[in-house]
Design a protein around this motif. Structure first.
Motif, PDB file in Angstrom:
ATOM      1  N   GLN A  22       0.823  -1.207   0.000  1.00 27.38           N
ATOM      2  CA  GLN A  22       0.000   0.000   0.000  1.00 27.38           C
ATOM      3  C   GLN A  22       0.863   1.265   0.000  1.00 27.38           C
ATOM      4  O   GLN A  22       0.459   2.279  -0.532  1.00 27.38           O
ATOM      5  CB  GLN A  22      -0.913   0.014   1.229  1.00 27.38           C
ATOM      6  N   LEU A  23       2.047   1.170   0.573  1.00 26.95           N
ATOM      7  CA  LEU A  23       2.895   2.357   0.688  1.00 26.95           C
ATOM      8  C   LEU A  23       3.260   2.950  -0.666  1.00 26.95           C
ATOM      9  O   LEU A  23       3.613   4.109  -0.745  1.00 26.95           O
ATOM     10  CB  LEU A  23       4.177   2.042   1.478  1.00 26.95           C
ATOM     11  N   LYS A  24       3.180   2.126  -1.731  1.00 28.50           N
ATOM     12  CA  LYS A  24       3.460   2.667  -3.069  1.00 28.50           C
ATOM     13  C   LYS A  24       2.535   3.851  -3.364  1.00 28.50           C
ATOM     14  O   LYS A  24       2.901   4.791  -4.019  1.00 28.50           O
ATOM     15  CB  LYS A  24       3.308   1.565  -4.119  1.00 28.50           C
ATOM     16  N   LEU A 266      -5.514  12.311   3.170  1.00 28.54           N
ATOM     17  CA  LEU A 266      -4.572  11.378   2.516  1.00 28.54           C
ATOM     18  C   LEU A 266      -5.181   9.984   2.384  1.00 28.54           C
ATOM     19  O   LEU A 266      -5.044   9.351   1.333  1.00 28.54           O
ATOM     20  CB  LEU A 266      -3.258  11.315   3.308  1.00 28.54           C
ATOM     21  N   ASP A 267      -5.868   9.523   3.415  1.00 30.60           N
ATOM     22  CA  ASP A 267      -6.554   8.220   3.342  1.00 30.60           C
ATOM     23  C   ASP A 267      -7.536   8.209   2.172  1.00 30.60           C
ATOM     24  O   ASP A 267      -7.569   7.266   1.381  1.00 30.60           O
ATOM     25  CB  ASP A 267      -7.328   7.943   4.648  1.00 30.60           C
ATOM     26  N   LYS A 272      -9.282   5.050   0.294  1.00 32.41           N
ATOM     27  CA  LYS A 272     -10.043   4.525   1.436  1.00 32.41           C
ATOM     28  C   LYS A 272     -11.471   5.049   1.345  1.00 32.41           C
ATOM     29  O   LYS A 272     -11.701   6.216   1.049  1.00 32.41           O
ATOM     30  CB  LYS A 272      -9.386   4.957   2.747  1.00 32.41           C
ATOM     31  N   GLU A 273     -12.441   4.186   1.601  1.00 36.71           N
ATOM     32  CA  GLU A 273     -13.846   4.590   1.460  1.00 36.71           C
ATOM     33  C   GLU A 273     -14.463   4.947   2.809  1.00 36.71           C
ATOM     34  O   GLU A 273     -14.011   4.474   3.852  1.00 36.71           O
ATOM     35  CB  GLU A 273     -14.636   3.472   0.780  1.00 36.71           C
ATOM     36  N   LEU A 297     -15.167  12.385   2.023  1.00 32.61           N
ATOM     37  CA  LEU A 297     -13.952  12.713   1.260  1.00 32.61           C
ATOM     38  C   LEU A 297     -13.614  11.597   0.282  1.00 32.61           C
ATOM     39  O   LEU A 297     -13.889  10.428   0.548  1.00 32.61           O
ATOM     40  CB  LEU A 297     -12.779  12.940   2.225  1.00 32.61           C
ATOM     41  N   GLY A 298     -13.016  11.981  -0.859  1.00 35.03           N
ATOM     42  CA  GLY A 298     -12.639  10.997  -1.877  1.00 35.03           C
ATOM     43  C   GLY A 298     -11.308  11.366  -2.509  1.00 35.03           C
ATOM     44  O   GLY A 298     -10.588  12.237  -2.024  1.00 35.03           O
TER      45      GLY A 298
END
Length: 341
Positions: A22-24, A266-267, A272-273, A297-298
């Protein structure tokens, strides 16, 4: 073999592999403008501590090389660069995904947030101008007070460059929510991490409207206690200003709240939903051009404004009483940019 959390080692290994995958995506470049200040330093520390941040760009008019050097020794992956003075502002902003702006002067005892207007309006306009030129697509998160006016200022400056996107400009009101959560938890003996109180309106005095009726878990207070709790949430900033007795305003709790909001942004940018935060934004929810409400947020900023929801009679009255002051603060910000040379 199980560890303290009851997870066996291969589970932990799997989680680490997944998180490193995920860090990518989590290579965000985040700028903090006003990074040497009372909010800026602890905020930068919290951002440096997060795996969501790949690059941390710190700007201020003084002391930034020292703050950057200090933070760069922390054993987390974010690369830290310090920039100092107007000549380096453009470089600080190039390629940024998120810009957080705590720059400006703090309140002293006896001052309202609006008393900061003359100094902070100029600072925010200058920084917004640089954002418009160097990172027009970035998410802009404004902490500098008076937020009720500095968001209209930021928006009008972005409009001058034709790069204004209302879904990407946020007034950070998160500290009001954090305080409401803490105070409600304290009164009810709850774990504050599990309490969520939406706070709508603006970010000053009576424009701060906590929606206790929409709190989760559901809580109820007798009328006198509800009124006192609401007043405490509205005046909590002044409570800290008085306690610091001339040594500044809320910096540590504001840094925490600013980091919380930035991590949510950032999430959401990482896909992230269901990420919801209240923030003061361009809005059609009331007759005020800008208003804070819960936002979904999106990846592109605001995905959906969730609106005011169902209000109690007490809360409806608070909204009605806030509108006039909010409109005045918004006009003051817009007029400032219109009259800029």
């Amino acid at each position: 073999v199980k560890n303290k959390g009851g997870k066996c080692n291969d589970e932990i290994l799997r989680e680490n592999i997944t998180s490193s995958r995920q860090l990518k995506h989590n290579n965000a470049k985040v700028a903090v403008l006003g990074a040497s200040g009372g909010i800026g330093q602890p905020l930068s520390l919290l951002l440096k501590n997060s795996p969501l941040v790949g690059e941390l760009s710190l700007f201020d008019i003084a002391h930034t090389p020292g703050v950057a050097a200090d933070l760069s020794h922390i054993e987390t992956r974010a690369r830290v660069t310090g920039y100092m003075g107007p000549d380096q502002l453009n470089d600080a902003l190039k390629g940024c995904d998120v810009v957080v702006i705590p720059a400006g002067v703090p309140r002293k005892p006896g001052m309202t947030r609006d008393d900061l207007f003359n100094t902070n309006a100029t600072i925010v306009a200058t920084l917004a101008d640089a954002c418009a030129r160097n990172c027009p697509e970035a998410m802009i998160c404004i902490i500098a007070n008076p937020v009720n006016s500095t968001i209209p200022i930021t928006s009008e400056v972005m409009k001058k460059y034709g790069v204004y996107n209302p879904n990407r400009v946020f007034g950070v009101t998160t500290l009001d929510i954090v305080r409401a959560n803490a105070f409600v938890a304290e009164l009810k003996g709850l774990d504050p991490a599990r309490v969520n109180v939406p706070v709508i309106g603006g970010h000053a005095g009576k424009t701060i409207i906590p929606l206790i009726s929409q709190a989760t878990p559901k809580v109820e207070f007798p009328a006198d206690q509800l009124s006192a709790l609401t007043a405490r949430i509205q005046d909590a900033g002044t409570e800290v200003v008085k306690a610091k007795a001339g040594a500044g305003s809320a910096t540590l709790s504001m840094a925490y709240a600013g980091a919380r909001f930035t991590f949510s942004i950032l999430d959401a940018m990482n896909g992230k939903e269901g990420v919801v935060e209240c923030a003061y934004v361009r809005s059609e929810e009331t007759e005020c051009k800008y208003f804070s409400t819960p936002l979904l947020l999106g990846k592109q900023g605001i995905e959906k404004n969730l609106g005011l929801g169902k209000l109690s009679a007490f809360e409806e009255k608070l909204v009605a009483e806030a509108i006039g002051e909010l409109k005045g603060s918004i006009k003051k910000g817009e007029d400032f940019v219109a009259n800029m040379k």
